[in-house]
Design an enzyme around this catalytic site. Sequence first.
Site, PDB file in Angstrom:
ATOM      1  N   ARG A  79      -5.964   7.143  -8.453  1.00  0.00           N
ATOM      2  CA  ARG A  79      -5.110   6.078  -7.962  1.00  0.00           C
ATOM      3  C   ARG A  79      -5.743   4.760  -8.392  1.00  0.00           C
ATOM      4  O   ARG A  79      -6.885   4.743  -8.856  1.00  0.00           O
ATOM      5  CB  ARG A  79      -4.940   6.130  -6.446  1.00  0.00           C
ATOM      6  CG  ARG A  79      -6.208   5.820  -5.674  1.00  0.00           C
ATOM      7  CD  ARG A  79      -5.967   5.881  -4.176  1.00  0.00           C
ATOM      8  NE  ARG A  79      -5.122   4.810  -3.710  1.00  0.00           N
ATOM      9  CZ  ARG A  79      -5.566   3.653  -3.204  1.00  0.00           C
ATOM     10  NH1 ARG A  79      -6.871   3.421  -3.110  1.00  0.00           N
ATOM     11  NH2 ARG A  79      -4.743   2.723  -2.802  1.00  0.00           N
ATOM     12  N   TYR A 133       0.844  -1.191   0.000  1.00  0.00           N
ATOM     13  CA  TYR A 133       0.000   0.000   0.000  1.00  0.00           C
ATOM     14  C   TYR A 133       0.882   1.244   0.000  1.00  0.00           C
ATOM     15  O   TYR A 133       1.917   1.286   0.642  1.00  0.00           O
ATOM     16  CB  TYR A 133      -0.897   0.023   1.235  1.00  0.00           C
ATOM     17  CG  TYR A 133      -1.929  -1.072   1.232  1.00  0.00           C
ATOM     18  CD1 TYR A 133      -2.956  -1.059   0.294  1.00  0.00           C
ATOM     19  CD2 TYR A 133      -1.890  -2.103   2.157  1.00  0.00           C
ATOM     20  CE1 TYR A 133      -3.919  -2.055   0.291  1.00  0.00           C
ATOM     21  CE2 TYR A 133      -2.843  -3.102   2.165  1.00  0.00           C
ATOM     22  CZ  TYR A 133      -3.855  -3.075   1.222  1.00  0.00           C
ATOM     23  OH  TYR A 133      -4.797  -4.064   1.229  1.00  0.00           O
TER      24      TYR A 133
END
Lengths: 314, 330
Positions: free
Chosen positions: B219, B29
Amino acid sequence: MSVPATQLLRVTRIRAVTDRVREIRLADPDGRPLAGYAPGSHLVVTAGGTRNAYSLTGSGIAPGDYRISVLRTGDDGGSAWLHDVLRAGDLLAVEPPRSAFRPELAARKSFLVAAGIGVTPILSHLAAARAWGRPVEVVYGYRPGEAAHLEEVRQLAGPDLVEAQGRVALADALRERMAVQPWGTHAHACGPAAVLDLFTATARAAGWPPARVHLEHFRAPELSPGRPFTARLRRSGREFPVPSGTSLLEAVLAAGVEVPSMCRQGVCGQCLVPVAAGRVDHRDLVLDEADRLASTHLLACVSRAADTHLELDL
Amino acid sequence: MTATDVRDRALPARIASFPFPFPTDTYRYSTNVEPALAPRSTAAGSWGEHVLHVDEHYASDSAECAALLAADPTRLQELPHMRPAAWDAMLYVMGELRRARPDAFGLDRLGGDRWRWRNALLRIEQEFTFGDDATLPSGPLEFVAPQVQDDLVLLDQREGALWADAGVVTAAADWSMRFDVGMSFPEIHGPVPRVHPEGVIDRAHQFLMRLQPGEAYRRTNWTMTVGRRLDTATETYPEWGPDRRLVLEQDLGARLHLRVEVQHLVRLPSSGAVLFLIRTHLLPLEDLARVPAWRDRFAAVLEELPEDMADYKGLTRFRSAAVAWLRGAA
């Protein structure tokens, strides 16, 4: 945050609002629609070589034009230039609307306080509250004969307006009205520092939670384009200028040196580069206090030299 | 793209425009946001020229969204103060649809607050007055949601945080808009492993709160889904959850999909709300394997992915089988 792009807008109309305030209306020179904005937003205007922020006075919903009202505050500087030099038909360099004084959508009611030229963002809040049918009340403090946009405020606010002529009357009106607002009301005020102090003191005395009390100072533009400086790349020995308004990252890339980058707003951390020498003005959201103290690295998209020179280990 | 990258000379559009999300052989992440509206090239083509992408599934996705909303109206959540943001979102989505496909969508200002909307793909024509609910057949979110292939979530900004106070979500990757409505951004992301000590969510939150009007960022996120199934919401877990166990039986290359979300983050102009658009792309492994660079990269990512992350994404039961299939397809 990146330094926003400047656009040239056409001055479509100028009108005197009071003796010392003129309203300037701006539109896209090619007739393209202008971006909408949240109530309380401001435009940063390049006026005679300085950058000044002025509140937009409309509701912000699909605006046909941008309207700002400029108080003349001296004989030189941006406001004097906008009064004395700017003419209808001219092009004016502005940065897109920025928002830092939004209404609270979830508020049960908006209690708006304007003093002097601080009426400009309050007029915007008022127009939006009326457009959406949100409960609103306005206290407008002004000196007789110098009340900008008084007729528009009266028309929009109707019975929900308290006018206060002079500072004493304004203090009384605030004390009286802030004591009787329903729970869940958010208060927004814009005006000179002394009035904002009075407003926050009155709110505190009346038991308002601080999170429901909002201020708009007459503001300087945020995230300035920064001072120019000289960057040096240690490994190649190359040296080049980084002008105001150009980021260090852009300058390094223009010099043909590859630095990975993504957000260009100082949050993703991609453009971290090692510092070899020089003090850094860190403006990112990634590095913590310890990183900043050590200052071995910087994020090139937003951070700059604190002095006139900066050397990178690139 | 080199000649050896692509086995098939002419890749179908669903592959050529697939937003393959892995820049390296490992995945963690990160606050992986970048400015929107710039095409990003991949080994098979490119994606991301526009905020909204209208593709071959448009009509069927629209029908599925409308059917889900009819069967379960709680897929739409809207706290009362979000109506200005809902109108703002509708107008923004219409404008972006027109920008992506001017041949299929039209949005004209008739004067003042009057507008005309035209959707030739679904044969919809609608005049409306901005802000006036009576001029639409339903609320603005309900009206526009089936006309766009993205899910919509609206975040209100107050008290130093963002709150998911409205949304229409019919393609959730194992979450529930009904459960999340009214939560803050950090609360919504509470269950995600690893991201909190690393400050990923906090930075993203700070970033979103600083978004300025007109700014659009994007994103990607990803997981895997069994079957070409958009609706994997918590509400319907009994329908799709068991497939995770049954997948090994047969047709793995056709049934297992890489599920990629292209998420756009936009500060809406007049309400000041943040619009979070989530577009889900599903590509079966057999399509993915037609691009050798993707096949090798995805196998490496899956193999290396730490256990807690694989678990959170729901991949544990079939990850090694998927890796073996991808390696075997070489």
